[in-house]
Design an enzyme around this catalytic site. Structure first.
Site, PDB file in Angstrom:
ATOM      1  N   GLU A 159       9.586   7.473 -17.558  1.00  0.00           N
ATOM      2  CA  GLU A 159       8.239   8.028 -17.771  1.00  0.00           C
ATOM      3  C   GLU A 159       7.698   7.631 -19.138  1.00  0.00           C
ATOM      4  OE1 GLU A 159       7.530  12.224 -16.392  1.00  0.00           O
ATOM      5  OE2 GLU A 159       9.599  12.033 -15.798  1.00  0.00           O
ATOM      6  N   LYS A 193      15.929  21.261 -12.764  1.00  0.00           N
ATOM      7  CA  LYS A 193      15.269  19.976 -12.975  1.00  0.00           C
ATOM      8  C   LYS A 193      16.142  18.919 -13.637  1.00  0.00           C
ATOM      9  CE  LYS A 193      11.449  19.022 -12.386  1.00  0.00           C
ATOM     10  NZ  LYS A 193      10.153  19.443 -12.880  1.00  0.00           N
ATOM     11  N   SER A 217      14.613  20.768 -17.838  1.00  0.00           N
ATOM     12  CA  SER A 217      13.426  21.559 -18.143  1.00  0.00           C
ATOM     13  C   SER A 217      13.866  22.824 -18.858  1.00  0.00           C
ATOM     14  CB  SER A 217      12.701  21.897 -16.845  1.00  0.00           C
ATOM     15  OG  SER A 217      11.915  23.057 -17.009  1.00  0.00           O
ATOM     16  N   HIS A 237       0.829  -1.224   0.000  1.00  0.00           N
ATOM     17  CA  HIS A 237       0.000   0.000   0.000  1.00  0.00           C
ATOM     18  C   HIS A 237       0.857   1.264   0.000  1.00  0.00           C
ATOM     19  CE1 HIS A 237      -3.219  -2.825   1.224  1.00  0.00           C
ATOM     20  NE2 HIS A 237      -2.287  -3.311   2.031  1.00  0.00           N
TER      21      HIS A 237
END
Ligand code: ARG
Length: 485
Positions: free
Chosen positions: A300, A293, A287, A166
């Site tokens: 992804e 970043k 970025s 969880h």
């Protein structure tokens, strides 16, 4: 009404004899597949050569026809390799383009090639040959990915990190054990591809359009020439079903699902909020606006591309479900999803094998692209009472029923929570006070309890096949290595 006697203008098609007007440009573009099925040119030529060899052996075409076909095909292979072959929309698909060029090169022998064959069994054969190669590539790449995973797992056979259920801290595991879960997943993936390959590797050729052919063909011989394990035993089924392609896409979907799960973990672990790992820069991008970043783009995208693999599977299932026997033009739509799933799996595995991999530096040190931050993993283990189950097991081994032990430990966790410390930091007398309400608990608590409350003790005690004890993780890695050998 079209005048039947008026000959059509524009280039004649292989099948245009019965037509009184050419197809419109829009229809031509709509029905053509050549600009995506020309990927199967090598397979188409291989299949044609095997077919022609069989025709000559059976006396259906002459030996000089076969020689002409072989000569013409050799030239076509060269033209394609050099990028000189002129793929033509007017000739619809890869099959007719190649046949037309062959006929231009060698004359009548080229026109005899299609004896006893239809594009329906031809295309089914091409796809199977193409897919067989794709599966072999995928199996090789899964192995490369697994070897990289094993190397990293071995390096971290003792490295503790919190195991989650969880997404809450559950029990300590080793990072090596965690990684070996992905070895097992991809082992099943490899099994699925190898199993699918058996059903791909059957020969449709000889089924002709749908009913077989009147010529004395030898299908077993063609199967042998092309390395097929057996022939498809029903001509209607052979030209029309694409279940093997659907199975393949399902196997790709599952492979991508597994890699997507790993991606999600890498993304999470790399978030500064978690900070368990860092990924080598070349798998990340920055970025355009936020200078600080470093984004885990590769994982992804793997997660994102899993969606397209699933889409391809659903496309093919939907393509097939309403088709009556036998071949229907719908089946031309099988190629793009199939190619896309294969490309996605191959590209993803290639990049993943690299991302999970390592290299040896000049000083002899092995540097992994997944850089593990052990301290962060260790620190996370002190939050969330990861050894609570070990405490319960300790009491059970001293004779307390498990449900009572569970309750006693829950009380200890409440105390630790209130004090803002982990379980091993609670002094023995306070532990006893915390558990006083549970009959039989206190007299079973001794100073030796602190041994089981350490992360190392917790890990080492899960000492059975499939458990996280470092000893077992090493054994699992050794087992895996011998499987890959
Ligand atoms: N391009 C077609 C396909 O991909 C080849 C088979 C065409 N057969 C036919 N009868 N029109 O399915």
């Amino acid at each position: 009404m079209a005048d039947q006697s008026v000959p059509q203008d524009g280039p004649a098609k292989a099948w245009s004899g019965r037509f009184s007007e050419p197809v419109s440009d829009l229809v031509k573009r709509y029905t053509a597949s050549v600009f995506f099925d020309n990927r199967m040119a090598a397979q188409d030529i291989r299949g044609s050569l095997a077919h022609a060899t069989m025709l000559a052996r059976q006396g259906i075409i002459g030996p000089s026809d076969l020689a002409d076909i072989e000569r013409g095909m050799a030239q076509i292979v060269g033209e394609i390799e050099r990028g000189e072959f002129n793929w033509n929309l007017d000739d619809e698909d890869v099959h007719l383009n190649i046949e037309k060029r062959l006929t231009a090169l060698v004359g009548d022998a080229g026109k005899r090639l299609h004896t006893g064959r239809s594009r329906n069994d031809q295309v089914a054969t091409d796809i199977r040959l193409w897919l067989r190669d794709a599966i072999d590539t995928i199996l090789g790449l899964i192995r490369e990915f697994q070897l990289a995973v094993l190397e990293l797992a071995e390096h971290h056979a003792d490295t503790p990190l919190p195991g989650f259920t969880h997404l809450q801290v559950a029990q300590p595991v080793t990072f090596g054990h965690h990684l070996m879960a992905y070895f097992e997943m991809t082992r099943r993936d490899a099994e699925r591809f190898a199993d699918c390959r058996k059903r791909v590797n059957r020969l449709p050729l000889g089924s002709a359009a749908l009913a077989g052919t009147t010529y004395p063909i030898d299908r077993e011989y063609v199967a042998e020439l092309l390395g097929f394990e057996e022939v498809c035993f029903n001509s209607l089924d052979a030209v029309s079903d694409r279940d093997f392609a659907i199975e393949f896409c399902a196997a790709v979907s599952l492979l991508m699902t597994h890699l997507s799960r790993l991606s999600e973990e890498l993304i999470l672990w790399m978030s500064p909020r978690v900070g368990f790992i860092d990924l080598a820069d070349r798998f990340c991008t920055g970025s355009s606006i936020m200078p600080q970043k470093k984004n885990p783009d590769v994982p992804e995208l793997v997660r994102g591309k899993t969606g397209r693999a699933n889409g391809n599977l659903v496309s093919l299932l939907t393509l097939m479900k309403g088709q009556p026997l036998a071949y229907n033009k719908d089946n031309q739509e099988d190629k793009e999803p199939l190619f896309d799933s294969a490309d996605t799996a191959i590209d993803t595995l290639r990049i993943y094998a690299d991302m999970m991999g390592s290299r040896i530096e000049a000083n002899g040190e092995r540097v992994f692209n997944v850089r593990v931050k052990k301290e962060a993993m260790q620190a996370a283990l002190t939050q969330g009472f990861a050894t609570a189950t070990d405490l319960a097991d300790y009491l059970v081994k001293k004779g307390l029923p498990f449900r009572d032990a569970h309750e006693a430990v829950a009380l200890a966790v409440r105390v630790a929570d209130a004090k803002g410390c982990d379980l091993p930091q609670i002094p023995l007398d306070e532990l006893k006070t915390a558990m006083a309400h549970v009959a039989g608990a206190v007299e079973r608590l001794d100073a030796d309890v602190f041994q089981v409350l350490t992360v190392e003790g917790s890990l080492a005690s899960r000492d059975h096949i499939g458990g996280t004890a470092p000893k077992q993780v090493r054994a699992a890695i050794a087992r895996a290595r011998s499987r890959l050998a």
